[in-house]
Scaffold this motif. Structure first.
Motif, PDB file in Angstrom:
ATOM      1  N   LEU A  10       5.113  -7.373   1.711  1.00  0.00           N
ATOM      2  CA  LEU A  10       6.001  -6.986   2.805  1.00  0.00           C
ATOM      3  C   LEU A  10       7.274  -6.333   2.278  1.00  0.00           C
ATOM      4  N   GLU A  11       7.628  -6.610   1.025  1.00  0.00           N
ATOM      5  CA  GLU A  11       8.833  -6.034   0.429  1.00  0.00           C
ATOM      6  C   GLU A  11       8.558  -4.703  -0.270  1.00  0.00           C
ATOM      7  N   VAL A  12       7.311  -4.299  -0.369  1.00  0.00           N
ATOM      8  CA  VAL A  12       6.919  -3.054  -1.030  1.00  0.00           C
ATOM      9  C   VAL A  12       7.203  -1.885  -0.086  1.00  0.00           C
ATOM     10  N   THR A  13       7.544  -0.727  -0.634  1.00  0.00           N
ATOM     11  CA  THR A  13       7.835   0.449   0.191  1.00  0.00           C
ATOM     12  C   THR A  13       6.564   0.968   0.852  1.00  0.00           C
ATOM     13  N   ASP A  14       6.750   1.782   1.881  1.00  0.00           N
ATOM     14  CA  ASP A  14       5.605   2.399   2.575  1.00  0.00           C
ATOM     15  C   ASP A  14       4.758   3.224   1.612  1.00  0.00           C
ATOM     16  N   ILE A  15       5.420   3.960   0.740  1.00  0.00           N
ATOM     17  CA  ILE A  15       4.699   4.823  -0.204  1.00  0.00           C
ATOM     18  C   ILE A  15       3.822   3.985  -1.122  1.00  0.00           C
ATOM     19  N   GLU A  16       4.368   2.868  -1.601  1.00  0.00           N
ATOM     20  CA  GLU A  16       3.591   1.994  -2.476  1.00  0.00           C
ATOM     21  C   GLU A  16       2.420   1.361  -1.723  1.00  0.00           C
ATOM     22  N   LEU A  17       2.667   0.936  -0.493  1.00  0.00           N
ATOM     23  CA  LEU A  17       1.574   0.366   0.313  1.00  0.00           C
ATOM     24  C   LEU A  17       0.475   1.401   0.532  1.00  0.00           C
ATOM     25  N   LEU A  18       0.886   2.589   0.908  1.00  0.00           N
ATOM     26  CA  LEU A  18      -0.082   3.650   1.160  1.00  0.00           C
ATOM     27  C   LEU A  18      -0.866   3.984  -0.099  1.00  0.00           C
ATOM     28  N   ASP A  19      -0.195   4.002  -1.222  1.00  0.00           N
ATOM     29  CA  ASP A  19      -0.861   4.269  -2.496  1.00  0.00           C
ATOM     30  C   ASP A  19      -1.899   3.187  -2.787  1.00  0.00           C
ATOM     31  N   ARG A  20      -1.547   1.925  -2.573  1.00  0.00           N
ATOM     32  CA  ARG A  20      -2.495   0.824  -2.809  1.00  0.00           C
ATOM     33  C   ARG A  20      -3.692   0.913  -1.869  1.00  0.00           C
ATOM     34  N   ILE A  21      -3.425   1.313  -0.634  1.00  0.00           N
ATOM     35  CA  ILE A  21      -4.504   1.425   0.355  1.00  0.00           C
ATOM     36  C   ILE A  21      -5.430   2.572  -0.027  1.00  0.00           C
ATOM     37  N   CYS A  22      -4.863   3.734  -0.299  1.00  0.00           N
ATOM     38  CA  CYS A  22      -5.673   4.934  -0.541  1.00  0.00           C
ATOM     39  C   CYS A  22      -6.381   4.917  -1.893  1.00  0.00           C
ATOM     40  N   ARG A  23      -5.729   4.412  -2.913  1.00  0.00           N
ATOM     41  CA  ARG A  23      -6.331   4.445  -4.259  1.00  0.00           C
ATOM     42  C   ARG A  23      -7.184   3.226  -4.570  1.00  0.00           C
ATOM     43  N   ASN A  24      -6.780   2.076  -4.043  1.00  0.00           N
ATOM     44  CA  ASN A  24      -7.436   0.825  -4.438  1.00  0.00           C
ATOM     45  C   ASN A  24      -8.186   0.130  -3.300  1.00  0.00           C
ATOM     46  N   ASP A  25      -8.209   0.745  -2.117  1.00  0.00           N
ATOM     47  CA  ASP A  25      -8.826   0.093  -0.951  1.00  0.00           C
ATOM     48  C   ASP A  25      -8.273  -1.318  -0.757  1.00  0.00           C
ATOM     49  N   ASP A  26      -6.973  -1.457  -0.946  1.00  0.00           N
ATOM     50  CA  ASP A  26      -6.316  -2.760  -0.915  1.00  0.00           C
ATOM     51  C   ASP A  26      -6.137  -3.233   0.531  1.00  0.00           C
ATOM     52  N   ALA A  27      -6.956  -4.176   0.940  1.00  0.00           N
ATOM     53  CA  ALA A  27      -6.914  -4.692   2.309  1.00  0.00           C
ATOM     54  C   ALA A  27      -5.622  -5.459   2.584  1.00  0.00           C
ATOM     55  N   HIS A  28      -5.072  -6.112   1.550  1.00  0.00           N
ATOM     56  CA  HIS A  28      -3.826  -6.857   1.746  1.00  0.00           C
ATOM     57  C   HIS A  28      -2.662  -5.900   1.973  1.00  0.00           C
ATOM     58  N   ALA A  29      -2.664  -4.791   1.271  1.00  0.00           N
ATOM     59  CA  ALA A  29      -1.629  -3.775   1.490  1.00  0.00           C
ATOM     60  C   ALA A  29      -1.765  -3.201   2.897  1.00  0.00           C
ATOM     61  N   PHE A  30      -2.996  -3.004   3.330  1.00  0.00           N
ATOM     62  CA  PHE A  30      -3.229  -2.497   4.684  1.00  0.00           C
ATOM     63  C   PHE A  30      -2.714  -3.500   5.717  1.00  0.00           C
ATOM     64  N   GLN A  31      -2.991  -4.766   5.480  1.00  0.00           N
ATOM     65  CA  GLN A  31      -2.515  -5.805   6.395  1.00  0.00           C
ATOM     66  C   GLN A  31      -0.987  -5.812   6.462  1.00  0.00           C
ATOM     67  N   ALA A  32      -0.343  -5.642   5.328  1.00  0.00           N
ATOM     68  CA  ALA A  32       1.125  -5.601   5.301  1.00  0.00           C
ATOM     69  C   ALA A  32       1.631  -4.394   6.095  1.00  0.00           C
ATOM     70  N   LEU A  33       0.974  -3.257   5.923  1.00  0.00           N
ATOM     71  CA  LEU A  33       1.342  -2.051   6.667  1.00  0.00           C
ATOM     72  C   LEU A  33       1.139  -2.267   8.168  1.00  0.00           C
ATOM     73  N   TYR A  34       0.028  -2.877   8.506  1.00  0.00           N
ATOM     74  CA  TYR A  34      -0.292  -3.187   9.904  1.00  0.00           C
ATOM     75  C   TYR A  34       0.809  -4.061  10.510  1.00  0.00           C
ATOM     76  N   LEU A  35       1.159  -5.134   9.790  1.00  0.00           N
ATOM     77  CA  LEU A  35       2.200  -6.046  10.292  1.00  0.00           C
ATOM     78  C   LEU A  35       3.549  -5.340  10.410  1.00  0.00           C
ATOM     79  N   ARG A  36       3.804  -4.410   9.528  1.00  0.00           N
ATOM     80  CA  ARG A  36       5.072  -3.690   9.519  1.00  0.00           C
ATOM     81  C   ARG A  36       5.207  -2.758  10.716  1.00  0.00           C
ATOM     82  N   TYR A  37       4.119  -2.119  11.125  1.00  0.00           N
ATOM     83  CA  TYR A  37       4.219  -1.060  12.136  1.00  0.00           C
ATOM     84  C   TYR A  37       3.570  -1.367  13.490  1.00  0.00           C
TER      85      TYR A  37
END
Length: 189
Positions: A10-37
């Protein structure tokens, strides 16, 4: 995943979250993005469509599309701007579909409106059913069985042939003969 990792995401920037989602298929990063927006997007959608369910569906569809496109996603602006623009497009499509539906549904429902059956029509329908039932009952046993399997059970000629151990051609002959008998009976009533 421990709660501390979720908090860190939740403390990671949008760019970092998006990078984790797009490059690593990181579901936890996606969940954090979802909760954020999610809430911001939902409120925005609700103010436009005035329906809690439709607003929720629009936002949910947006996040589903985001996840599905994660491998090819290219965000040229800030993530917030991208998400709000994507939501705006979904809302515009929502209103377009609603306008088409509102324009065409009255005509479609009129076309399918069924008027109540009159007493005379009910008598004719009952007589027709009686005549059909009598004719089916008077058919030879094998013909009646084939016909009922075809019409009531919706079996194919092949399925009936297998079930009754007869040829497909015999099945077709029985159905043709049964239909001919019914037509003849109904024409002479």
């Amino acid at each position: 995943m421990p709660n501390t990792t979720k908090i860190l995401l939740l403390e990671v920037t949008d760019i970092e979250l998006l990078d984790r989602i797009c490059r690593n298929d990181d579901a936890h990063a996606f969940q954090a993005l979802y909760l954020r927006y999610w809430e911001r997007l939902y409120v925005d959608a609700f103010h436009k469509v005035h329906s809690r369910e439709d607003a929720s569906d629009l936002v949910q569809d947006l996040f589903v599309a985001l996840w599905e496109k994660r491998g090819t996603l290219q965000v040229q602006t800030t993530l917030a701007t991208y998400l709000h623009a994507a939501l705006k497009n979904r809302i515009l499509n929502y209103f377009k579909h609603q306008a088409v539906r509102d324009k065409h549904i009255p005509g479609v429902s009129d076309a399918f409106r069924v008027e109540p059956e009159t007493a005379c029509e009910a008598v004719i329908r009952r007589e027709l059913h009686v005549n059909i039932d009598e004719e089916i009952t008077s058919m030879p046993d094998k013909m009646r069985r084939v016909f009922l399997l075809s019409r009531n059970n919706e079996l194919t000629a092949n399925q009936i042939a297998s079930k009754l151990s007869i040829s497909e051609q015999t099945v077709r002959n029985h159905i043709t003969a049964a239909l001919k008998r019914l037509r003849c009976r109904l024409q002479h009533r």
